[in-house]
Scaffold this active site. Structure first.
Site, PDB file in Angstrom:
ATOM      1  N   CYS A 127       0.866  -1.184   0.000  1.00 51.79           N
ATOM      2  CA  CYS A 127       0.000   0.000   0.000  1.00 51.79           C
ATOM      3  C   CYS A 127       0.901   1.231   0.000  1.00 51.79           C
ATOM      4  O   CYS A 127       2.073   1.145  -0.391  1.00 51.79           O
ATOM      5  CB  CYS A 127      -0.983  -0.012   1.172  1.00 51.79           C
ATOM      6  SG  CYS A 127      -0.233   0.017   2.815  1.00 51.79           S
ATOM      7  N   ARG A 133      -3.415  -0.627   5.408  1.00 49.69           N
ATOM      8  CA  ARG A 133      -4.006  -1.705   4.605  1.00 49.69           C
ATOM      9  C   ARG A 133      -3.092  -2.917   4.434  1.00 49.69           C
ATOM     10  O   ARG A 133      -3.512  -4.055   4.695  1.00 49.69           O
ATOM     11  CB  ARG A 133      -4.413  -1.174   3.210  1.00 49.69           C
ATOM     12  CG  ARG A 133      -5.569  -0.199   3.262  1.00 49.69           C
ATOM     13  CD  ARG A 133      -5.708   0.558   1.961  1.00 49.69           C
ATOM     14  NE  ARG A 133      -4.581   1.473   1.762  1.00 49.69           N
ATOM     15  CZ  ARG A 133      -4.397   2.221   0.673  1.00 49.69           C
ATOM     16  NH1 ARG A 133      -5.265   2.152  -0.327  1.00 49.69           N
ATOM     17  NH2 ARG A 133      -3.365   3.027   0.600  1.00 49.69           N
ATOM     18  N   ASP A 181      -8.344   3.769   1.194  1.00 49.35           N
ATOM     19  CA  ASP A 181      -7.365   4.160   2.208  1.00 49.35           C
ATOM     20  C   ASP A 181      -8.105   4.639   3.457  1.00 49.35           C
ATOM     21  O   ASP A 181      -8.810   5.643   3.414  1.00 49.35           O
ATOM     22  CB  ASP A 181      -6.496   5.289   1.634  1.00 49.35           C
ATOM     23  CG  ASP A 181      -5.398   5.716   2.588  1.00 49.35           C
ATOM     24  OD1 ASP A 181      -5.403   5.286   3.761  1.00 49.35           O
ATOM     25  OD2 ASP A 181      -4.537   6.497   2.151  1.00 49.35           O
TER      26      ASP A 181
HETATM   27  P1  4NP Z   1      -1.850   2.817   4.057  1.00 45.13           P
HETATM   28  O1  4NP Z   1      -2.505   4.166   4.629  1.00 45.13           O
HETATM   29  O2  4NP Z   1      -1.287   3.167   2.696  1.00 45.13           O
HETATM   30  O3  4NP Z   1      -3.002   1.875   3.970  1.00 45.13           O
HETATM   31  O4  4NP Z   1      -0.790   2.398   5.048  1.00 45.13           O
HETATM   32  C1  4NP Z   1      -1.794   5.352   4.732  1.00 45.13           C
HETATM   33  C2  4NP Z   1      -0.952   5.551   5.797  1.00 45.13           C
HETATM   34  C3  4NP Z   1      -0.251   6.743   5.920  1.00 45.13           C
HETATM   35  C4  4NP Z   1      -0.391   7.719   4.971  1.00 45.13           C
HETATM   36  C5  4NP Z   1      -1.237   7.515   3.886  1.00 45.13           C
HETATM   37  C6  4NP Z   1      -1.926   6.330   3.772  1.00 45.13           C
HETATM   38  N1  4NP Z   1       0.299   8.944   5.103  1.00 45.13           N
HETATM   39  O5  4NP Z   1       0.099   9.836   4.270  1.00 45.13           O
HETATM   40  O6  4NP Z   1       1.104   9.099   6.049  1.00 45.13           O
END
Ligand code: 4NP
Length: 153
Positions: free
Chosen positions: A10, A16, A124
């Site tokens: 991800c 995720r 997300d």
């Molecule tokens: P992930 O969610 O891609 O599912 O781990 C996110 C976690 C952090 C961030 C964006 C999406 N961020 O911008 O820090």
């Protein structure tokens, strides 16, 4: 018999993909399958998964608290047999790093595994609430069940 190596990817590797990693791992024999996860970004290297992902996994009997964030890198194309992207943006970012067709064919959007999913992105949940994390868990549990069926049949 050779191990099959599967990588979940991800953006942050804290919401995720740690869930996808923990869920799939819980459904497969660790003698035949190695499962890992990574983020396309460098935002959360070394961090534990988001506390909401840890909580929703725990509610379903899966412990992901030992996982640590890491960034996807081109060596992962050599290490892994199958690379599942959580959404289109993750997919595009992985493909940008591909060196050849052999790398490209390893990468799939995870929800493309099941034709029943109308929406092909795992949303997300980072800026969402526990309901959003529960929804992501439900999606990933269903699609991982499908993946296990394909890998073990
Ligand atoms: P992930 O969610 O891609 O599912 O781990 C996110 C976690 C952090 C961030 C964006 C999406 N961020 O911008 O820090």
């Amino acid at each position: 018999m050779a191990m099959t190596r599967i990588l979940m990817v991800c953006l942050g590797n804290i919401c995720r993909s740690p869930l996808a990693h923990g869920i799939l791992e819980s459904k497969l024999s660790d003698e035949l399958f190695y499962v890992d996860s990574a983020g396309t970004s460098n935002y959360h290297i070394g961090e534990q998964p988001d506390r909401r992902s840890i909580a929703v996994a725990r509610q379903h009997g899966i412990d992901i608290s030992h996982q640590a964030g890491r960034q996807f890198n081109i060596n992962d194309f050599d290490t892994f047999d199958i690379i599942y992207a959580m959404d289109q943006s993750n997919y595009n970012n992985i493909i940008k790093l591909a060196r050849n067709q052999k790398d490209i064919v390893k990468v799939q959007k995870i929800l493309d595994v099941d034709t029943n999913f109308a929406n092909k992105d795992v949303p997300d949940p980072y800026y969402g609430d526990m309901g959003d994390f529960e929804h992501v868990y439900t999606l990933l549990d269903a699609v991982c069940q499908k993946i296990v069926k394909e890998l073990t049949s």
